[in-house]
Design a protein around this motif. Structure first.
Motif, PDB file in Angstrom:
ATOM      1  N   ASN A  27       0.796  -1.238   0.000  1.00 27.90           N
ATOM      2  CA  ASN A  27       0.000   0.000   0.000  1.00 27.90           C
ATOM      3  C   ASN A  27       0.828   1.287   0.000  1.00 27.90           C
ATOM      4  OD1 ASN A  27      -2.528  -1.361  -0.009  1.00 27.90           O
ATOM      5  ND2 ASN A  27      -2.247  -1.785   2.177  1.00 27.90           N
ATOM      6  N   ALA A  28       2.113   1.186  -0.331  1.00 30.56           N
ATOM      7  CA  ALA A  28       2.937   2.400  -0.404  1.00 30.56           C
ATOM      8  C   ALA A  28       2.673   3.167  -1.697  1.00 30.56           C
ATOM      9  CB  ALA A  28       4.417   2.046  -0.293  1.00 30.56           C
ATOM     10  N   GLY A  29       2.129   2.459  -2.710  1.00 35.35           N
ATOM     11  CA  GLY A  29       1.829   3.114  -3.987  1.00 35.35           C
ATOM     12  C   GLY A  29       2.776   2.700  -5.109  1.00 35.35           C
ATOM     13  N   LYS A  30       3.389   1.535  -4.985  1.00 32.03           N
ATOM     14  CA  LYS A  30       4.362   1.073  -5.981  1.00 32.03           C
ATOM     15  C   LYS A  30       3.723   0.868  -7.362  1.00 32.03           C
ATOM     16  CE  LYS A  30       5.485  -2.538  -3.482  1.00 32.03           C
ATOM     17  NZ  LYS A  30       4.562  -2.259  -2.363  1.00 32.03           N
ATOM     18  N   THR A  31       2.607   0.154  -7.394  1.00 29.83           N
ATOM     19  CA  THR A  31       1.947  -0.126  -8.666  1.00 29.83           C
ATOM     20  C   THR A  31       1.366   1.152  -9.273  1.00 29.83           C
ATOM     21  OG1 THR A  31       1.432  -2.348  -7.886  1.00 29.83           O
ATOM     22  CG2 THR A  31       0.206  -1.567  -9.805  1.00 29.83           C
ATOM     23  N   THR A  32       0.839   2.013  -8.441  1.00 31.01           N
ATOM     24  CA  THR A  32       0.308   3.296  -8.919  1.00 31.01           C
ATOM     25  C   THR A  32       1.435   4.120  -9.534  1.00 31.01           C
ATOM     26  OG1 THR A  32      -1.338   3.219  -7.159  1.00 31.01           O
ATOM     27  CG2 THR A  32      -1.072   5.322  -8.283  1.00 31.01           C
ATOM     28  N   TYR A  33       2.626   4.074  -8.911  1.00 32.68           N
ATOM     29  CA  TYR A  33       3.783   4.783  -9.455  1.00 32.68           C
ATOM     30  C   TYR A  33       4.178   4.210 -10.812  1.00 32.68           C
ATOM     31  CZ  TYR A  33       8.388   6.741 -10.092  1.00 32.68           C
ATOM     32  OH  TYR A  33       9.469   7.397 -10.631  1.00 32.68           O
ATOM     33  N   LEU A  34       4.223   2.885 -10.915  1.00 34.16           N
ATOM     34  CA  LEU A  34       4.567   2.248 -12.186  1.00 34.16           C
ATOM     35  C   LEU A  34       3.568   2.640 -13.272  1.00 34.16           C
ATOM     36  CD1 LEU A  34       6.134   0.313 -13.987  1.00 34.16           C
ATOM     37  CD2 LEU A  34       4.872  -1.594 -12.949  1.00 34.16           C
ATOM     38  N   GLU A  35       2.287   2.637 -12.941  1.00 30.63           N
ATOM     39  CA  GLU A  35       1.263   3.040 -13.907  1.00 30.63           C
ATOM     40  C   GLU A  35       1.450   4.497 -14.327  1.00 30.63           C
ATOM     41  OE1 GLU A  35      -1.371   1.440 -15.603  1.00 30.63           O
ATOM     42  OE2 GLU A  35      -0.085  -0.214 -14.996  1.00 30.63           O
ATOM     43  N   ALA A  36       1.798   5.362 -13.374  1.00 33.22           N
ATOM     44  CA  ALA A  36       2.018   6.782 -13.689  1.00 33.22           C
ATOM     45  C   ALA A  36       3.206   6.942 -14.631  1.00 33.22           C
ATOM     46  CB  ALA A  36       2.246   7.571 -12.399  1.00 33.22           C
ATOM     47  N   ALA A  37       4.278   6.172 -14.391  1.00 30.03           N
ATOM     48  CA  ALA A  37       5.469   6.241 -15.251  1.00 30.03           C
ATOM     49  C   ALA A  37       5.137   5.759 -16.662  1.00 30.03           C
ATOM     50  CB  ALA A  37       6.603   5.415 -14.653  1.00 30.03           C
ATOM     51  N   ASP A  75       7.811  -4.685 -10.262  1.00 27.52           N
ATOM     52  CA  ASP A  75       7.085  -4.129  -9.119  1.00 27.52           C
ATOM     53  C   ASP A  75       6.722  -5.309  -8.209  1.00 27.52           C
ATOM     54  OD1 ASP A  75       5.097  -3.031  -7.434  1.00 27.52           O
ATOM     55  OD2 ASP A  75       3.596  -3.015  -9.036  1.00 27.52           O
ATOM     56  N   LEU A  76       7.414  -5.414  -7.080  1.00 26.29           N
ATOM     57  CA  LEU A  76       7.290  -6.581  -6.211  1.00 26.29           C
ATOM     58  C   LEU A  76       6.340  -6.321  -5.042  1.00 26.29           C
ATOM     59  CD1 LEU A  76      11.085  -7.556  -6.101  1.00 26.29           C
ATOM     60  CD2 LEU A  76       9.319  -8.382  -7.649  1.00 26.29           C
ATOM     61  N   GLY A  77       5.527  -7.314  -4.728  1.00 28.46           N
ATOM     62  CA  GLY A  77       4.587  -7.200  -3.613  1.00 28.46           C
ATOM     63  C   GLY A  77       5.307  -6.886  -2.308  1.00 28.46           C
ATOM     64  N   LEU A 164      18.942   9.346  -4.474  1.00 31.07           N
ATOM     65  CA  LEU A 164      18.125  10.557  -4.439  1.00 31.07           C
ATOM     66  C   LEU A 164      16.833  10.261  -3.687  1.00 31.07           C
ATOM     67  CD1 LEU A 164      17.485  13.489  -5.487  1.00 31.07           C
ATOM     68  CD2 LEU A 164      16.377  12.385  -7.444  1.00 31.07           C
ATOM     69  N   THR A 165      16.478  11.159  -2.767  1.00 28.54           N
ATOM     70  CA  THR A 165      15.185  11.083  -2.084  1.00 28.54           C
ATOM     71  C   THR A 165      14.358  12.264  -2.579  1.00 28.54           C
ATOM     72  OG1 THR A 165      16.239  10.142  -0.126  1.00 28.54           O
ATOM     73  CG2 THR A 165      14.020  11.018   0.163  1.00 28.54           C
ATOM     74  N   MET A 166      13.143  11.981  -3.048  1.00 30.57           N
ATOM     75  CA  MET A 166      12.333  13.067  -3.594  1.00 30.57           C
ATOM     76  C   MET A 166      10.847  12.858  -3.325  1.00 30.57           C
ATOM     77  SD  MET A 166      12.343  12.340  -7.704  1.00 30.57           S
ATOM     78  CE  MET A 166      11.132  13.618  -7.967  1.00 30.57           C
ATOM     79  N   PRO A 167      10.085  13.950  -3.271  1.00 27.48           N
ATOM     80  CA  PRO A 167       8.636  13.852  -3.073  1.00 27.48           C
ATOM     81  C   PRO A 167       7.931  13.529  -4.382  1.00 27.48           C
ATOM     82  CG  PRO A 167       9.271  16.155  -3.238  1.00 27.48           C
ATOM     83  CD  PRO A 167      10.538  15.353  -3.375  1.00 27.48           C
ATOM     84  N   VAL A 168       6.917  12.664  -4.319  1.00 34.34           N
ATOM     85  CA  VAL A 168       6.097  12.377  -5.501  1.00 34.34           C
ATOM     86  C   VAL A 168       4.653  12.160  -5.088  1.00 34.34           C
ATOM     87  CG1 VAL A 168       7.933  11.274  -6.859  1.00 34.34           C
ATOM     88  CG2 VAL A 168       6.444   9.867  -5.462  1.00 34.34           C
ATOM     89  N   SER A 169       3.797  12.244  -6.074  1.00 27.69           N
ATOM     90  CA  SER A 169       2.430  11.760  -5.930  1.00 27.69           C
ATOM     91  C   SER A 169       2.175  10.858  -7.125  1.00 27.69           C
ATOM     92  CB  SER A 169       1.417  12.904  -5.915  1.00 27.69           C
ATOM     93  OG  SER A 169       0.112  12.358  -6.063  1.00 27.69           O
ATOM     94  N   ALA A 170       2.180   9.556  -6.870  1.00 28.21           N
ATOM     95  CA  ALA A 170       1.921   8.600  -7.947  1.00 28.21           C
ATOM     96  C   ALA A 170       0.516   8.805  -8.498  1.00 28.21           C
ATOM     97  CB  ALA A 170       2.091   7.170  -7.435  1.00 28.21           C
ATOM     98  N   LEU A 171      -0.389   9.270  -7.655  1.00 29.20           N
ATOM     99  CA  LEU A 171      -1.781   9.452  -8.062  1.00 29.20           C
ATOM    100  C   LEU A 171      -1.936  10.600  -9.053  1.00 29.20           C
ATOM    101  CD1 LEU A 171      -4.427   8.016  -7.383  1.00 29.20           C
ATOM    102  CD2 LEU A 171      -4.864   9.790  -5.677  1.00 29.20           C
ATOM    103  N   THR A 172      -1.274  11.725  -8.797  1.00 29.81           N
ATOM    104  CA  THR A 172      -1.384  12.878  -9.699  1.00 29.81           C
ATOM    105  C   THR A 172      -0.283  12.895 -10.750  1.00 29.81           C
ATOM    106  OG1 THR A 172       0.009  14.338  -8.343  1.00 29.81           O
ATOM    107  CG2 THR A 172      -2.350  14.243  -7.793  1.00 29.81           C
ATOM    108  N   GLY A 173       0.768  12.101 -10.532  1.00 28.54           N
ATOM    109  CA  GLY A 173       1.889  12.075 -11.476  1.00 28.54           C
ATOM    110  C   GLY A 173       2.965  13.084 -11.166  1.00 28.54           C
ATOM    111  N   GLU A 174       2.763  13.898 -10.143  1.00 28.15           N
ATOM    112  CA  GLU A 174       3.741  14.927  -9.792  1.00 28.15           C
ATOM    113  C   GLU A 174       5.058  14.297  -9.340  1.00 28.15           C
ATOM    114  OE1 GLU A 174       4.201  18.677  -6.718  1.00 28.15           O
ATOM    115  OE2 GLU A 174       2.233  17.779  -7.003  1.00 28.15           O
ATOM    116  N   GLY A 175       6.146  14.713  -9.962  1.00 27.07           N
ATOM    117  CA  GLY A 175       7.473  14.221  -9.600  1.00 27.07           C
ATOM    118  C   GLY A 175       7.901  12.955 -10.329  1.00 27.07           C
ATOM    119  N   VAL A 176       6.981  12.332 -11.058  1.00 30.23           N
ATOM    120  CA  VAL A 176       7.307  11.065 -11.728  1.00 30.23           C
ATOM    121  C   VAL A 176       8.364  11.281 -12.815  1.00 30.23           C
ATOM    122  CG1 VAL A 176       6.397   9.191 -13.173  1.00 30.23           C
ATOM    123  CG2 VAL A 176       5.106   9.973 -11.185  1.00 30.23           C
ATOM    124  N   ASP A 177       8.194  12.306 -13.642  1.00 32.39           N
ATOM    125  CA  ASP A 177       9.154  12.592 -14.723  1.00 32.39           C
ATOM    126  C   ASP A 177      10.562  12.762 -14.175  1.00 32.39           C
ATOM    127  OD1 ASP A 177       6.469  13.655 -15.372  1.00 32.39           O
ATOM    128  OD2 ASP A 177       7.377  14.146 -17.292  1.00 32.39           O
TER     129      ASP A 177
END
Length: 200
Positions: A27-37, A75-77, A164-177
């Motif tokens: 539930n950290a948002g790994k799959t959502t991040y992959l989908e956003a990328a 993307d590992l469980g 690198l440590t950075m802020p992202v929102s996988a849901l909105t796509g912010e920071g993914v690029d």
């Protein structure tokens, strides 16, 4: 003649391939991040509806072609019983994305423990590391300034690798690029130590 032209075409169009593992608690948002990328970097890819993304049981695979190379994502469980399988992927990976749920203060210590165990693995020595403080779209989440010191306690384990440590929102796509761009440069720099996959 066809064989020669076919070989030349393959030579000029094939891309170096790098494998990236995406790790973190469930539930950290790994799959959502992959989908956003995939949505950001794959033409005409619409992506899954975030509401339909469920907890990964096992492995999700994704791929993007970006900046002249191909990134293959594993993307590992993140459930406790699946974490013991992570190290099976370490030897072949070229980079690690570690996703943190910035909104889950109660599990931050657990996430740090898992991170420490992961980063100590000899097969990940020197491998570039992108740490994502996810869910920054939510109110009152922990920011990078709060999260970074917690994970930097493992500085001796992180060593001199690109990190690198950075802020992202996988849901909105912010920071993914920005994260993907950084990762591409990092795996290319590290290709002397860990070359891209062999293309058949």
């Amino acid at each position: 003649m066809y064989t020669l032209l076919s070989g030349l075409y393959r030579y000029y169009t094939q891309k170096d391939e790098y494998c990236i593992v995406i790790l973190g608690l469930d539930n950290a948002g790994k799959t959502t991040y992959l989908e956003a990328a995939k949505t950001k970097f794959t033409k005409n890819y619409k992506g899954m509806n975030p509401a339909k993304i469920t907890t990964t049981v096992g492995l999700n695979i994704g791929q993007i072609d970006v900046f002249g190379i191909r990134l293959n994502f594993w993307d590992l469980g993140g459930q406790t019983e699946l974490q013991s399988l992570w190290d099976k992927y370490y030897e072949e990976c070229h980079g690690v994305i570690y996703v943190i749920d910035s909104n889950d203060r109660e599990r931050m210590d657990e996430s740090k423990e898992i991170f420490d165990t992961m980063i100590q693995n000899e097969h990940l020595s020197g491998v570039p590391l992108l740490v994502l403080a996810n869910k920054q779209d939510l109110p009152d989440v922990m920011g990078v300034r709060e999260i970074k010191p917690v994970f930097q306690q493992a500085g001796d384990l992180i060593g001199r690798r690109d990190c690198l440590t950075m802020p992202v929102s996988a849901l909105t796509g912010e920071g993914v690029d920005e994260g993907i761009k950084w990762l591409v440069e990092a795996v290319k720099r590290n290709s002397i130590v860990r070359p891209p996959m062999e293309n058949d």
